[in-house]
Design a protein around this motif. Structure first.
Motif, PDB file in Angstrom:
ATOM      1  N   CYS A 236       0.758  -1.597   0.237  1.00 45.28           N
ATOM      2  CA  CYS A 236       0.384  -0.013  -0.081  1.00 45.28           C
ATOM      3  C   CYS A 236       1.145   1.735   0.094  1.00 45.28           C
ATOM      4  CB  CYS A 236      -0.992   0.016   1.539  1.00 45.28           C
ATOM      5  SG  CYS A 236      -2.350  -1.250   1.064  1.00 45.28           S
ATOM      6  N   ILE A 237       2.089   1.429   0.839  1.00 41.65           N
ATOM      7  CA  ILE A 237       2.975   2.484   1.113  1.00 41.65           C
ATOM      8  C   ILE A 237       4.139   2.149  -0.008  1.00 41.65           C
ATOM      9  CG2 ILE A 237       4.690   3.662   2.826  1.00 41.65           C
ATOM     10  CD1 ILE A 237       2.827   2.834   4.768  1.00 41.65           C
ATOM     11  N   THR A 238       4.528   3.247  -1.665  1.00 40.82           N
ATOM     12  CA  THR A 238       4.874   3.710  -2.011  1.00 40.82           C
ATOM     13  C   THR A 238       6.322   4.274  -1.931  1.00 40.82           C
ATOM     14  OG1 THR A 238       4.037   5.344  -3.287  1.00 40.82           O
ATOM     15  CG2 THR A 238       3.223   2.746  -3.636  1.00 40.82           C
ATOM     16  N   THR A 239       5.830   5.177  -1.086  1.00 45.62           N
ATOM     17  CA  THR A 239       6.873   6.092  -0.328  1.00 45.62           C
ATOM     18  C   THR A 239       7.895   5.035   0.605  1.00 45.62           C
ATOM     19  OG1 THR A 239       5.636   7.407   0.170  1.00 45.62           O
ATOM     20  CG2 THR A 239       7.331   8.007   0.960  1.00 45.62           C
ATOM     21  N   GLU A 240       9.366   5.886   0.016  1.00 46.95           N
ATOM     22  CA  GLU A 240       9.974   4.709   0.949  1.00 46.95           C
ATOM     23  C   GLU A 240      10.797   5.365   2.006  1.00 46.95           C
ATOM     24  OE1 GLU A 240      11.364   1.252   0.115  1.00 46.95           O
ATOM     25  OE2 GLU A 240       9.821   1.265  -1.388  1.00 46.95           O
ATOM     26  N   ARG A 241      10.869   6.501   1.999  1.00 51.96           N
ATOM     27  CA  ARG A 241      12.415   7.411   3.499  1.00 51.96           C
ATOM     28  C   ARG A 241      10.615   8.603   3.908  1.00 51.96           C
ATOM     29  NH1 ARG A 241      16.874   5.834   3.347  1.00 51.96           N
ATOM     30  NH2 ARG A 241      17.021   7.287   4.650  1.00 51.96           N
ATOM     31  N   ASP A 242      11.712   8.562   4.765  1.00 54.28           N
ATOM     32  CA  ASP A 242      10.346   9.651   5.582  1.00 54.28           C
ATOM     33  C   ASP A 242       9.108   9.423   5.605  1.00 54.28           C
ATOM     34  OD1 ASP A 242      12.845  10.977   6.218  1.00 54.28           O
ATOM     35  OD2 ASP A 242      12.991  12.138   4.363  1.00 54.28           O
ATOM     36  N   ILE A 243       8.262   8.843   6.211  1.00 50.59           N
ATOM     37  CA  ILE A 243       7.008   8.085   5.678  1.00 50.59           C
ATOM     38  C   ILE A 243       6.671   9.370   7.798  1.00 50.59           C
ATOM     39  CG2 ILE A 243       5.010   6.662   6.596  1.00 50.59           C
ATOM     40  CD1 ILE A 243       7.087   4.418   4.858  1.00 50.59           C
ATOM     41  N   VAL A 244       5.890  10.198   7.774  1.00 52.72           N
ATOM     42  CA  VAL A 244       5.330  10.714   9.205  1.00 52.72           C
ATOM     43  C   VAL A 244       4.308  10.497   9.210  1.00 52.72           C
ATOM     44  CG1 VAL A 244       4.779  12.855   9.596  1.00 52.72           C
ATOM     45  CG2 VAL A 244       6.184  12.710   8.089  1.00 52.72           C
ATOM     46  N   GLU A 245       3.760   9.125  10.053  1.00 55.78           N
ATOM     47  CA  GLU A 245       2.500   8.363  10.812  1.00 55.78           C
ATOM     48  C   GLU A 245       2.101   9.198  11.868  1.00 55.78           C
ATOM     49  OE1 GLU A 245       1.144   4.764  12.796  1.00 55.78           O
ATOM     50  OE2 GLU A 245       3.443   4.504  12.361  1.00 55.78           O
ATOM     51  N   ARG A 246       0.344   9.167  11.844  1.00 56.90           N
ATOM     52  CA  ARG A 246      -0.523  10.586  12.786  1.00 56.90           C
ATOM     53  C   ARG A 246      -1.490   9.288  13.141  1.00 56.90           C
ATOM     54  NH1 ARG A 246       1.650  14.314   8.545  1.00 56.90           N
ATOM     55  NH2 ARG A 246       3.001  16.460   9.416  1.00 56.90           N
ATOM     56  N   ASP A 247      -1.266   9.912  14.293  1.00 58.57           N
ATOM     57  CA  ASP A 247      -2.789   9.377  14.659  1.00 58.57           C
ATOM     58  C   ASP A 247      -3.942  10.134  14.819  1.00 58.57           C
ATOM     59  OD1 ASP A 247      -2.268   5.695  14.523  1.00 58.57           O
ATOM     60  OD2 ASP A 247      -1.147   7.064  16.546  1.00 58.57           O
ATOM     61  N   ARG A 248      -4.814  10.008  14.567  1.00 56.44           N
ATOM     62  CA  ARG A 248      -5.616  11.181  15.318  1.00 56.44           C
ATOM     63  C   ARG A 248      -6.635  10.949  16.780  1.00 56.44           C
ATOM     64  NH1 ARG A 248     -11.400  12.696  12.259  1.00 56.44           N
ATOM     65  NH2 ARG A 248     -12.290  11.466  13.955  1.00 56.44           N
ATOM     66  N   TRP A 249      -6.380  11.908  17.824  1.00 54.42           N
ATOM     67  CA  TRP A 249      -7.126  11.527  19.091  1.00 54.42           C
ATOM     68  C   TRP A 249      -8.362  12.542  19.237  1.00 54.42           C
ATOM     69  CZ3 TRP A 249      -5.104   7.735  22.632  1.00 54.42           C
ATOM     70  CH2 TRP A 249      -3.249   7.112  20.985  1.00 54.42           C
ATOM     71  N   THR A 250      -9.356  12.231  20.334  1.00 53.64           N
ATOM     72  CA  THR A 250      -9.953  13.182  20.533  1.00 53.64           C
ATOM     73  C   THR A 250      -9.465  13.212  22.099  1.00 53.64           C
ATOM     74  OG1 THR A 250     -12.106  12.081  19.581  1.00 53.64           O
ATOM     75  CG2 THR A 250     -12.442  13.543  21.571  1.00 53.64           C
ATOM     76  N   ILE A 251      -9.431  15.073  22.721  1.00 50.76           N
ATOM     77  CA  ILE A 251      -9.053  15.057  24.406  1.00 50.76           C
ATOM     78  C   ILE A 251     -10.409  15.692  24.136  1.00 50.76           C
ATOM     79  CG2 ILE A 251      -7.615  16.803  25.331  1.00 50.76           C
ATOM     80  CD1 ILE A 251      -5.670  15.859  22.828  1.00 50.76           C
ATOM     81  N   TRP A 252     -11.045  15.497  25.662  1.00 49.95           N
ATOM     82  CA  TRP A 252     -11.516  15.749  26.321  1.00 49.95           C
ATOM     83  C   TRP A 252     -11.188  16.944  27.541  1.00 49.95           C
ATOM     84  CZ3 TRP A 252     -11.450  11.277  24.536  1.00 49.95           C
ATOM     85  CH2 TRP A 252     -12.623  10.186  23.753  1.00 49.95           C
ATOM     86  N   LYS A 253     -11.698  17.817  27.883  1.00 46.43           N
ATOM     87  CA  LYS A 253     -11.321  18.626  28.957  1.00 46.43           C
ATOM     88  C   LYS A 253     -12.199  18.851  30.255  1.00 46.43           C
ATOM     89  CE  LYS A 253      -9.154  23.328  30.129  1.00 46.43           C
ATOM     90  NZ  LYS A 253      -8.323  24.300  29.597  1.00 46.43           N
ATOM     91  N   ALA A 254     -12.090  19.276  31.574  1.00 48.39           N
ATOM     92  CA  ALA A 254     -13.258  19.057  32.635  1.00 48.39           C
ATOM     93  C   ALA A 254     -12.283  19.775  33.717  1.00 48.39           C
ATOM     94  CB  ALA A 254     -13.949  17.988  33.117  1.00 48.39           C
ATOM     95  N   ARG A 255     -13.021  20.897  33.956  1.00 46.51           N
ATOM     96  CA  ARG A 255     -13.015  20.935  35.646  1.00 46.51           C
ATOM     97  C   ARG A 255     -13.620  20.543  36.842  1.00 46.51           C
ATOM     98  NH1 ARG A 255     -11.261  26.222  34.495  1.00 46.51           N
ATOM     99  NH2 ARG A 255     -10.158  26.114  36.249  1.00 46.51           N
ATOM    100  N   LYS A 256     -12.508  20.607  37.641  1.00 44.82           N
ATOM    101  CA  LYS A 256     -13.669  20.306  39.004  1.00 44.82           C
ATOM    102  C   LYS A 256     -14.275  21.308  40.002  1.00 44.82           C
ATOM    103  CE  LYS A 256     -13.287  18.117  43.411  1.00 44.82           C
ATOM    104  NZ  LYS A 256     -12.191  17.389  44.363  1.00 44.82           N
TER     105      LYS A 256
END
Length: 256
Positions: A236-256
């Motif tokens: 699937c990946i044809t790029t051979e160098r400098d592959i920048v892998e990212r993940d998408r996250w959800t961040i929840w912020k809450a206060r006491k």
């Protein structure tokens, strides 16, 4: 994956928090006002170390695995004001109202019931303290595969992994509801694309996959299935160098 097994000791200690994560924290958290932060489910101490690098004077990493805590201590040995404590996310053993900030990163997908965990975080926080939860929702996980989003290839190649992944991930609605039920207020939700790793070559990426490095879901595959996945991603990946892998996250912020 067995987080208490010696052979997995360094699985979650070899990376550094991405600059985008550090920048995000500087924007969303008044870290200059934080005297004590708790990193619950700290694993190998990657983000315990990052919190210390933000300038927080005292950071306590908590994990239930003695093996992980050994790796975390090694990872953070040059940091001032970092300490570790063996404890469970539902019963940390830390004192009441002892923290200004609690971070729970990549923790809640291990928990079928969120309320005991959030109640423990509420207990640990001082009035006005902040809880940050970072995890993936089902929608975050099932984004299409690409050279930037390697995880998506897992589920195309093995749909059974998608079933496993979505079954253990909490929806945002569930997270927010449990936070409210535990007494938290001023709830926020954010999305962050975080660089997981810059792979110098495709071969190094594939080698990391074969080692299941930092990817607990790959431990559900047999060795021959894992090799099938690696060959699939190789195609699937044809790029051979400098592959920048990212993940998408959800961040929840809450206060006491």
């Amino acid at each position: 994956m067995d987080f208490k097994a010696q052979q997995n000791k360094y699985t979650y200690s070899s990376r550094h928090a991405a600059p985008a994560w550090m920048d995000f924290m500087r924007k969303i958290v008044p870290y200059q006002q934080i005297n004590h932060a708790g990193d619950i489910g700290c694993g190998g101490g990657i983000y315990t170390k990052a919190l210390a690098e933000l300038g927080i004077p005292l950071v306590t990493g908590v994990d239930s695995s003695a093996v992980m805590l050994e790796a975390a201590a090694e990872n953070c040995q040059k940091e001032q004001g970092v300490q570790f404590h063996k404890g469970d996310a539902l019963a940390t053993g830390l004192e009441n109202a002892s923290c200004d900030l609690i971070l729970e990163r990549a923790l809640i997908h291990h928990l079928p019931n969120l309320q005991p965990c959030f109640s423990e975080a509420y207990r640990l926080l001082r009035p006005g303290g902040t809880l940050l939860i970072q995890d993936r929702t089902p929608e975050d996980c099932l984004l299409p595969g690409s050279p930037e989003h390697i995880r998506g290839y897992f589920f195309t190649c093995f749909p059974k992994l998608a079933e496993i992944e979505t079954s253990r991930r909490h929806t945002s609605e569930n997270v927010l509801e449990n936070l409210k039920n535990c007494g938290f207020h001023t709830l926020e939700q954010h999305t962050l694309w975080e660089v997981r790793h810059v792979h110098e070559t495709k071969e190094k990426l594939l080698a990391g996959l074969r080692a299941r490095l930092g990817r607990s879901i790959l431990h559900t595959l047999k060795d021959d299935e894992l090799e099938e996945l690696v060959l699939y991603i190789d195609d699937c990946i044809t790029t051979e160098r400098d592959i920048v892998e990212r993940d998408r996250w959800t961040i929840w912020k809450a206060r006491k």
